[in-house]
Design an enzyme around this catalytic site. Sequence first.
Site, PDB file in Angstrom:
ATOM      1  N   HIS A 188       0.829  -1.203   0.000  1.00 46.33           N
ATOM      2  CA  HIS A 188       0.000   0.000   0.000  1.00 46.33           C
ATOM      3  C   HIS A 188       0.854   1.240   0.000  1.00 46.33           C
ATOM      4  O   HIS A 188       0.511   2.255  -0.588  1.00 46.33           O
ATOM      5  CB  HIS A 188      -0.902   0.005   1.241  1.00 46.33           C
ATOM      6  CG  HIS A 188      -2.266  -0.503   0.943  1.00 46.33           C
ATOM      7  ND1 HIS A 188      -2.952  -1.331   1.779  1.00 46.33           N
ATOM      8  CD2 HIS A 188      -3.068  -0.314  -0.127  1.00 46.33           C
ATOM      9  CE1 HIS A 188      -4.134  -1.620   1.243  1.00 46.33           C
ATOM     10  NE2 HIS A 188      -4.213  -1.016   0.085  1.00 46.33           N
ATOM     11  N   GLU A 214      28.033 -11.748 -18.234  1.00 47.35           N
ATOM     12  CA  GLU A 214      28.326 -10.704 -17.241  1.00 47.35           C
ATOM     13  C   GLU A 214      29.570 -11.021 -16.421  1.00 47.35           C
ATOM     14  O   GLU A 214      29.915 -10.302 -15.494  1.00 47.35           O
ATOM     15  CB  GLU A 214      27.116 -10.461 -16.329  1.00 47.35           C
ATOM     16  CG  GLU A 214      26.543 -11.697 -15.666  1.00 47.35           C
ATOM     17  CD  GLU A 214      25.314 -11.381 -14.812  1.00 47.35           C
ATOM     18  OE1 GLU A 214      25.055 -10.218 -14.500  1.00 47.35           O
ATOM     19  OE2 GLU A 214      24.627 -12.348 -14.423  1.00 47.35           O
ATOM     20  N   ASP A 242      27.464  -6.139 -13.886  1.00 51.84           N
ATOM     21  CA  ASP A 242      28.427  -7.086 -13.329  1.00 51.84           C
ATOM     22  C   ASP A 242      29.669  -7.205 -14.204  1.00 51.84           C
ATOM     23  O   ASP A 242      30.776  -7.360 -13.697  1.00 51.84           O
ATOM     24  CB  ASP A 242      27.775  -8.460 -13.132  1.00 51.84           C
ATOM     25  CG  ASP A 242      26.991  -8.498 -11.841  1.00 51.84           C
ATOM     26  OD1 ASP A 242      27.544  -8.073 -10.807  1.00 51.84           O
ATOM     27  OD2 ASP A 242      25.823  -8.919 -11.854  1.00 51.84           O
ATOM     28  N   CYS A 255      21.348  -5.657 -21.086  1.00 50.88           N
ATOM     29  CA  CYS A 255      20.288  -5.365 -20.114  1.00 50.88           C
ATOM     30  C   CYS A 255      20.836  -4.692 -18.857  1.00 50.88           C
ATOM     31  O   CYS A 255      20.098  -4.435 -17.919  1.00 50.88           O
ATOM     32  CB  CYS A 255      19.510  -6.622 -19.751  1.00 50.88           C
ATOM     33  SG  CYS A 255      20.515  -7.863 -18.924  1.00 50.88           S
TER      34      CYS A 255
HETATM   35  C1  PEP Z   1      23.835  -6.779 -14.821  1.00 49.79           C
HETATM   36  O1  PEP Z   1      24.651  -7.325 -14.075  1.00 49.79           O
HETATM   37  O2  PEP Z   1      24.136  -5.923 -15.681  1.00 49.79           O
HETATM   38  C2  PEP Z   1      22.406  -7.101 -14.721  1.00 49.79           C
HETATM   39  C3  PEP Z   1      21.528  -6.642 -15.593  1.00 49.79           C
HETATM   40  O3  PEP Z   1      22.015  -7.863 -13.672  1.00 49.79           O
HETATM   41  P1  PEP Z   1      21.858  -7.297 -12.176  1.00 49.79           P
HETATM   42  O4  PEP Z   1      21.982  -5.799 -12.223  1.00 49.79           O
HETATM   43  O5  PEP Z   1      20.525  -7.750 -11.713  1.00 49.79           O
HETATM   44  O6  PEP Z   1      23.010  -7.962 -11.482  1.00 49.79           O
HETATM   45 MG    MG Z   2      24.135  -9.069 -12.951  1.00 45.12          MG
END
Ligand code: PEP
Ligand code: MG
Length: 579
Positions: free
Chosen positions: A191, A433, A457, A504
């Site tokens: 909430h 990563e 990472d 990502c």
């Molecule tokens: C990353 O490591 O770039 C990633 C997208 O994963 P997280 O940030 O969740 O470690």
């Molecule tokens: Mg990561």
Amino acid sequence: MEIKKGIGVSPGVVICPAVVLDAEDLVVPKRHVPTEQLAPEFERLGHAIAQSVVDLTRLRDDVTGKHGKEIGGIFDFHLGILKDKSMLTQVTKEIKNQSTTAEYAFTVVMRRYATTFSAMQDRYLSERVKDVYDIERRVLRHLIGQQHQDLLHLTQDVVVIAHDLLPSQTAALDRNRVKGFATDAGGRTSHTAIVARAMGIPAVVGLGNLTQEVNGGDIVIIDGNAGVVIVNPDEEQLAEHRETEKRRVKMETQLATLVDLPAETLDGVVVSLQANIEFPAEIGDALARGALGIGLYRTEFLFLGSDVEPTEEDHFNAYSDALRRLSGRPLVIRTLDLGADKQTQHRQSNPERNPFLGDRSIRMCLHDIPMFKRQLRAIMRASVLGDVRIMFPMISTLMELRQAKMVLNDVMEELEDEGIPFRRDLPVGMMVEVPAAAIMATNFAKEVNFFSIGTNDLIQYTLAVDRTNEKVAGLFCPAHPSVLLLLRDIIRAGSRSGISVSVCGEMAGEPLYTLLLLGLGLNVFSMNGPDIPEVKKIIRSTTMEHAKTVARKVMSFDSERQVMHFLREEMRKIIPEAF
Ligand code: PEP
Ligand code: MG
């Protein structure tokens, strides 16, 4: 200065002195009351409940007047419980049977309610456990005579820092004075978060131990877009955030016009912009910003929002919810990336010395096959409901990838034996990563259907810079030539093997790097929803030829400063208004 990363639940940036609310734990000892002295306990109970009903009715009317029926309605749930005859009967019985005080009996019954709610499968209902604690505290305050600590007497603008704001505390915040809030705990469907969004106050939750690191009066930046809180920022950060907020408001208005247009360069190359999420409820916002799908679903947040491990059904419900919201658009479900900064240390009796290099992510899953299988079963069951893709995080050796795929195969066989439908050809990808995987990208590319580069990472491990440590934050740089060489090689390895490659990590949503990533051949960008419009604007303002020239030039530099300077200049050329 302390930088904390949490979950941004309500957008905007605010800079203000902090008010820190105490956890206010009310300890209620069990005290024996002789039977002949029990009558006053019933009276005290009746009086405290009646007083609480009066408070809540006033609060509900006040909040409904200010913020509308939906927010005010939260208190109807509280009033419903207080007026519930069966609740009263249970407390009365408890006083009688245990020969105890009204406050102790009331606590026992409320804890029973809390257990019932928290065991509910439906996340919305299980979140109501906080409302139960809220009701308990209110009645106890009347019983114990403690004054309600409210925020009604503020004389200056503040941000509120709390362990976990109760729904009634949030709704009762003085909107004229309270400009934002940040909490140690909390999830997106609490909430607290719903109220913050409705009120338009920037808010960040899930910050771990923020309350231990802020003193009343400290200056705090709450950045609800980035999900970041900075305590006692330096001049540079203050200036940066003030500027960011001004720009955000102006740019957002302009960029909203691009939402339905493709991310297409001036010479006709189209890329896919997707969003990263922690909870399915974020999907609506992401689509509204123009996301074509979810490129990263950080499923470990299912664990982080709760003290109990999610069941297979919890996983399945979350994935089917996400797929419903996506209506056929792709959903990349990343398997659990627990450990390190993902707040699981309290679950472990022996904290690790180097958690980022320890039993993290896919390693933890391969050490706990039953937990891993619960998630994989749920993903496979959900695979028939939409465009699901599965992604393994933190892969560092081929054996690890093969093991993970073997467990997935086992799960498929089990489901087949049980006659449960699933999609056998669901795409299986991995995050790149860890430098080891990046260097061997060509080998890995033969064994997966897609790569997604986790730059957060990848940078941390390549540059040996802890991504959560503000003391070395200046060294954490996506533009470091070593990182760029790895990126170039991963994208190249992917495209030579004919598999799709996305980024990502946060870098994908940083406009400074859009031209470079495009020029390196990236065709899927996955980022926080709010970053999509600006990245799209850059893509629509350039040509592929220009992006490739930029990438070629960048790869000839040997320092991150040169890279950043050059990228800034190139950006300035194509969208001068951003500067
Ligand atoms: C990353 O490591 O770039 C990633 C997208 O994963 P997280 O940030 O969740 O470690
Ligand atoms: Mg990561």
